[in-house]
Design an enzyme around this catalytic site. Structure first.
Site, PDB file in Angstrom:
ATOM      1  N   ARG A 241       0.863  -1.174   0.000  1.00  0.00           N
ATOM      2  CA  ARG A 241       0.000   0.000   0.000  1.00  0.00           C
ATOM      3  C   ARG A 241       0.899   1.222   0.000  1.00  0.00           C
ATOM      4  O   ARG A 241       1.948   1.252   0.643  1.00  0.00           O
ATOM      5  CB  ARG A 241      -0.918   0.025   1.219  1.00  0.00           C
ATOM      6  CG  ARG A 241      -2.176  -0.823   1.068  1.00  0.00           C
ATOM      7  CD  ARG A 241      -3.173  -0.166   0.121  1.00  0.00           C
ATOM      8  NE  ARG A 241      -4.434  -0.889   0.067  1.00  0.00           N
ATOM      9  CZ  ARG A 241      -4.716  -1.820  -0.842  1.00  0.00           C
ATOM     10  NH1 ARG A 241      -3.803  -2.165  -1.749  1.00  0.00           N
ATOM     11  NH2 ARG A 241      -5.894  -2.401  -0.849  1.00  0.00           N
ATOM     12  N   GLU A 270      -3.770   7.136  -3.230  1.00  0.00           N
ATOM     13  CA  GLU A 270      -4.814   6.145  -3.482  1.00  0.00           C
ATOM     14  C   GLU A 270      -5.503   5.663  -2.212  1.00  0.00           C
ATOM     15  O   GLU A 270      -6.562   5.032  -2.276  1.00  0.00           O
ATOM     16  CB  GLU A 270      -4.204   4.915  -4.165  1.00  0.00           C
ATOM     17  CG  GLU A 270      -3.640   5.169  -5.537  1.00  0.00           C
ATOM     18  CD  GLU A 270      -3.016   3.919  -6.125  1.00  0.00           C
ATOM     19  OE1 GLU A 270      -3.356   3.582  -7.278  1.00  0.00           O
ATOM     20  OE2 GLU A 270      -2.197   3.274  -5.444  1.00  0.00           O
ATOM     21  N   HIS A 297      -0.897   0.999 -10.958  1.00  0.00           N
ATOM     22  CA  HIS A 297      -1.607  -0.084 -10.268  1.00  0.00           C
ATOM     23  C   HIS A 297      -1.819  -1.278 -11.204  1.00  0.00           C
ATOM     24  O   HIS A 297      -2.936  -1.775 -11.385  1.00  0.00           O
ATOM     25  CB  HIS A 297      -2.944   0.405  -9.718  1.00  0.00           C
ATOM     26  CG  HIS A 297      -3.233  -0.151  -8.349  1.00  0.00           C
ATOM     27  ND1 HIS A 297      -3.162   0.573  -7.200  1.00  0.00           N
ATOM     28  CD2 HIS A 297      -3.565  -1.402  -7.964  1.00  0.00           C
ATOM     29  CE1 HIS A 297      -3.453  -0.179  -6.152  1.00  0.00           C
ATOM     30  NE2 HIS A 297      -3.693  -1.387  -6.586  1.00  0.00           N
ATOM     31  N   GLY A 299      -0.632  -4.256 -10.676  1.00  0.00           N
ATOM     32  CA  GLY A 299      -0.450  -5.516  -9.975  1.00  0.00           C
ATOM     33  C   GLY A 299      -1.417  -6.604 -10.387  1.00  0.00           C
ATOM     34  O   GLY A 299      -1.034  -7.750 -10.604  1.00  0.00           O
TER      35      GLY A 299
END
Length: 344
Positions: A241, A270, A297, A299
């Site tokens: 994060r 985010e 992002h 991932g």
């Protein structure tokens, strides 16, 4: 389903594959959002006012106040893994199931983490710009470093951290990890993971990969003081994060040369659970293009994985509306005192 005289209404906050619309549409009235952008808050509130089910994504913030406007809601199905953007207690208190997807995002995210580390270590982004600027052929430029035989620290050794360690094990590194909960001994031994305190991990690692969730204990876990203790020139990668790392401190340590590079797929702005979150990426990090590598992002941005994630969330909606315990349940609204499982 819950209403014999009418089909339940399910709201989808973001774009999904057509198969998901068909899957839900066989038993529910689906209110989709197949646009690229998030819905305005007022429009989303209007849509969920009479909804029985909601499929939510990471850009959504599901608060107690939001849930108060959804008196019929029975399930919030997260097409996500970490759910710090959703108020679990508020869901439980209102008799609403909250579900998440745990394993389907792990391998794609771990794969990206390894890619970011290699990209940072071997100056891939700078190399691309060098070629496009008129590279004239072989000459010794942009010397980087190898992962082979290096010491790599992993902060957060849940399923994601273990998957990263497993993928990195092929480079024959020394793998250190820090986590309040130890990895089962057999698993740690098979991968070659060694549990140490955070200070020791930072002090001895050539590279550090952050895989930790955002909690009260991990907010800015890697602050200026912690990162100053890292080896000069060490690399840092964040796929956990954004707010586990203090981006402002990263920028300072990159400028001073103490950090050798920073790569991230997650960012502080985010993290919707933070009322003080920044409005965008730290401006100094935007300028440090030679020492950073950022992805939007990515991932879980694998087509097959995204479809599987959406299918899991849709299935949990149908299970909840049929009166069953849904797959991936985070809470149990039938038992308001039941605590949620930790975010990962």
């Amino acid at each position: 389903m819950t209403n014999a005289s009418a089909r339940p209404v399910v709201v989808l906050t973001h774009r999904v594959h057509p198969q998901i619309l068909d899957m839900l549409g066989r038993e529910c009235d689906v209110v989709p959002n197949q646009q690229d952008d998030s819905l305005p808050a007022s429009e989303l509130r209007r849509r969920v006012a009479h909804a029985d089910g909601l499929m939510a994504f990471m850009p959504d913030q599901i608060t107690a106040q939001f849930l108060d406007g959804c008196p019929r809601l029975q399930v919030v199905a997260g097409a996500l893994k970490g759910y710090d953007n959703i108020d679990v207690s508020a869901c439980t208190e209102r008799g609403i199931w909250l579900t998440r997807v745990e394993d389907l995002l792990t391998e794609p995210t771990a794969e990206l983490a390894v890619g970011l580390l290699i990209g940072l270590a071997r100056h891939v982004a700078t190399g691309d710009r060098t070629v496009r600027a008129g590279f004239r052929g072989w000459r010794p430029v942009l010397y980087g470093r190898t992962l082979v035989g290096s010491t790599i620290g992993i902060v957060g050794a849940g399923v994601l951290g273990r998957a990263v360690a497993q993928m990195l094990s092929g480079f024959n590194p020394r793998l250190l990890y820090h986590d309040p909960d130890p990895v089962p001994s057999a698993t740690a031994a098979s991968i070659g993971m060694e549990r140490v305190e955070l200070a020791e991990l930072l002090q001895h690692s050539d590279s550090v990969v952050v895989c930790a969730p955002l909690t009260a204990d991990t907010l800015h876990l890697l602050d200026h003081q912690a990162m100053t203790s890292m080896q000069p020139g060490a690399l840092l990668v964040n796929v956990g994060r954004g707010s586990v790392v203090n981006e402002g401190a990263v920028a300072q340590l990159l400028r001073s040369g103490h950090l050798g590079g920073y790569a991230a797929d997650v960012f502080e702005f985010e993290d919707l659970s933070r009322p003080d979150r920044p409005s965008g990426l730290h401006p100094d990090l935007m300028e440090l293009t030679s020492h950073t590598l950022f992805t939007p992002h990515l991932g879980s941005a694998v087509a097959s994985a995204r479809l599987a994630i959406e299918e899991h969330a849709a299935r949990s909606i149908l299970q909840s509306l049929a009166g069953k315990v849904p797959d991936g349940a985070v809470n149990d609204p039938r038992k308001p005192s039941t605590s949620s499982v930790p975010a990962v």
